[in-house]
Scaffold this motif. Structure first.
Motif, PDB file in Angstrom:
ATOM      1  N   TYR A 185       0.831  -1.202   0.000  1.00 19.79           N
ATOM      2  CA  TYR A 185       0.000   0.000   0.000  1.00 19.79           C
ATOM      3  C   TYR A 185       0.865   1.252   0.000  1.00 19.79           C
ATOM      4  N   VAL A 186       0.538   2.190  -0.876  1.00 21.67           N
ATOM      5  CA  VAL A 186       1.116   3.522  -0.815  1.00 21.67           C
ATOM      6  C   VAL A 186       0.235   4.295   0.158  1.00 21.67           C
ATOM      7  N   LEU A 187       0.835   4.823   1.208  1.00 19.81           N
ATOM      8  CA  LEU A 187       0.081   5.530   2.232  1.00 19.81           C
ATOM      9  C   LEU A 187       0.092   7.024   1.942  1.00 19.81           C
TER      10      LEU A 187
ATOM     11  N   ALA B  51      -2.203  -6.805   3.579  1.00 15.05           N
ATOM     12  CA  ALA B  51      -1.053  -5.896   3.535  1.00 15.05           C
ATOM     13  C   ALA B  51       0.242  -6.662   3.750  1.00 15.05           C
ATOM     14  N   SER B  52       1.163  -6.494   2.813  1.00 19.99           N
ATOM     15  CA  SER B  52       2.475  -7.126   2.953  1.00 19.99           C
ATOM     16  C   SER B  52       3.568  -6.091   3.148  1.00 19.99           C
ATOM     17  N   GLY B  53       3.216  -4.826   3.006  1.00 19.34           N
ATOM     18  CA  GLY B  53       4.191  -3.771   3.191  1.00 19.34           C
ATOM     19  C   GLY B  53       3.583  -2.419   2.885  1.00 19.34           C
ATOM     20  N   PHE B  54       4.311  -1.384   3.265  1.00 20.43           N
ATOM     21  CA  PHE B  54       3.823  -0.020   3.080  1.00 20.43           C
ATOM     22  C   PHE B  54       4.875   0.786   2.343  1.00 20.43           C
ATOM     23  N   VAL B  55       4.392   1.692   1.500  1.00 21.88           N
ATOM     24  CA  VAL B  55       5.256   2.506   0.666  1.00 21.88           C
ATOM     25  C   VAL B  55       4.879   3.967   0.862  1.00 21.88           C
ATOM     26  N   ALA B  56       5.869   4.826   0.860  1.00 23.30           N
ATOM     27  CA  ALA B  56       5.652   6.267   0.885  1.00 23.30           C
ATOM     28  C   ALA B  56       6.727   6.909   0.021  1.00 23.30           C
ATOM     29  N   THR B  57       6.561   8.179  -0.226  1.00 23.56           N
ATOM     30  CA  THR B  57       7.577   8.932  -0.964  1.00 23.56           C
ATOM     31  C   THR B  57       8.120  10.004  -0.038  1.00 23.56           C
ATOM     32  N   LYS B  58       9.132  10.680  -0.500  1.00 22.58           N
ATOM     33  CA  LYS B  58       9.656  11.790   0.284  1.00 22.58           C
ATOM     34  C   LYS B  58       8.687  12.966   0.285  1.00 22.58           C
TER      35      LYS B  58
ATOM     36  N   PRO C 207       7.668   2.919   6.294  1.00 19.11           N
ATOM     37  CA  PRO C 207       7.391   2.484   4.923  1.00 19.11           C
ATOM     38  C   PRO C 207       8.650   2.478   4.073  1.00 19.11           C
ATOM     39  N   GLU C 208       8.604   1.680   3.011  1.00 16.14           N
ATOM     40  CA  GLU C 208       9.665   1.734   2.010  1.00 16.14           C
ATOM     41  C   GLU C 208       9.547   3.095   1.327  1.00 16.14           C
ATOM     42  N   ILE C 209      10.664   3.687   0.992  1.00 17.65           N
ATOM     43  CA  ILE C 209      10.640   4.975   0.306  1.00 17.65           C
ATOM     44  C   ILE C 209      10.812   4.752  -1.192  1.00 17.65           C
ATOM     45  N   GLU C 210       9.791   5.122  -1.951  1.00 11.30           N
ATOM     46  CA  GLU C 210       9.832   5.073  -3.412  1.00 11.30           C
ATOM     47  C   GLU C 210      10.034   6.500  -3.914  1.00 11.30           C
TER      48      GLU C 210
END
Length: 182
Positions: free
Chosen positions: A42-44, A65-72, A99-102
């Motif tokens: 999921y992108v939060l 949910a297997s993980g979370f993604v966000a951006t700067k 979250p992982e940063i994309e």
């Protein structure tokens, strides 16, 4: 949006099973990693971090949910909060979620997507997303929302948001959306 028919692993092959039901969701699509195991990242959106802090939402309610993604961009929006106490709590919530940063698409004058923060994309969907957001309701942060939604589209993630306009536009562009209604 047509959901794919899930398959169940039986005797070395996959068999069709009933379509899953997703609560409070518009157009959620899932990936099957192995028999019986559904995964989804999921992108939060920034609104989610505010809801978590206020105790109005829990990440445990997100299906599969297997993980979370966000951006700067989200991190920059949280850092721009005027109330110093709330800003510290929001940044703590962000680090707790971890979250992982994309990287969002490169954009001048956009904190979190500028030099050394954004990436070049071959297809630039953010412009179309922003145009549709502006058609519904022009807001200053529509560009940031469009860049965040583009990350979900390009990464094939589900976008979790509490912004109804963003959810509507994202779903119209084929992005999987989980709308938090609290």
């Amino acid at each position: 949006m047509n959901l794919p028919t899930p398959r169940k692993h039986v005797g070395g092959k996959y068999e069709l099973t009933e379509r899953p039901r997703y609560p409070k969701s518009s157009g959620v699509f899932c990936f099957w990693s192995r028999p019986g195991k559904v995964i989804m990242k999921y992108v939060l959106d920034t609104t989610i971090f505010n809801r978590i802090l206020d105790g109005r939402f829990s990440l445990a309610t997100l299906p599969y949910a297997s993980g979370f993604v966000a951006t700067k961009i989200q991190l920059s929006e949280l850092k721009a909060t005027n109330d110093l106490d709330r800003r510290a709590k929001l940044l703590s919530t962000f680090s707790d979620v971890a979250p992982e940063i994309e990287h969002a698409s490169f954009s001048f004058d956009t904190p979190g997507a500028g030099f050394d923060e954004g990436c070049w994309r071959e297809d630039y969907y953010a412009t179309e997303l922003r145009t549709d957001l502006d058609a519904i309701k022009p807001r200053i942060n529509n560009w940031q929302d469009a860049l965040i939604a583009e990350v979900a589209l390009c990464g094939r993630y589900c976008l979790a948001t509490a912004d109804k306009n963003l959810a509507k536009v994202a779903a119209r562009h084929g992005i999987r959306v989980y709308l938090v209604e609290t």
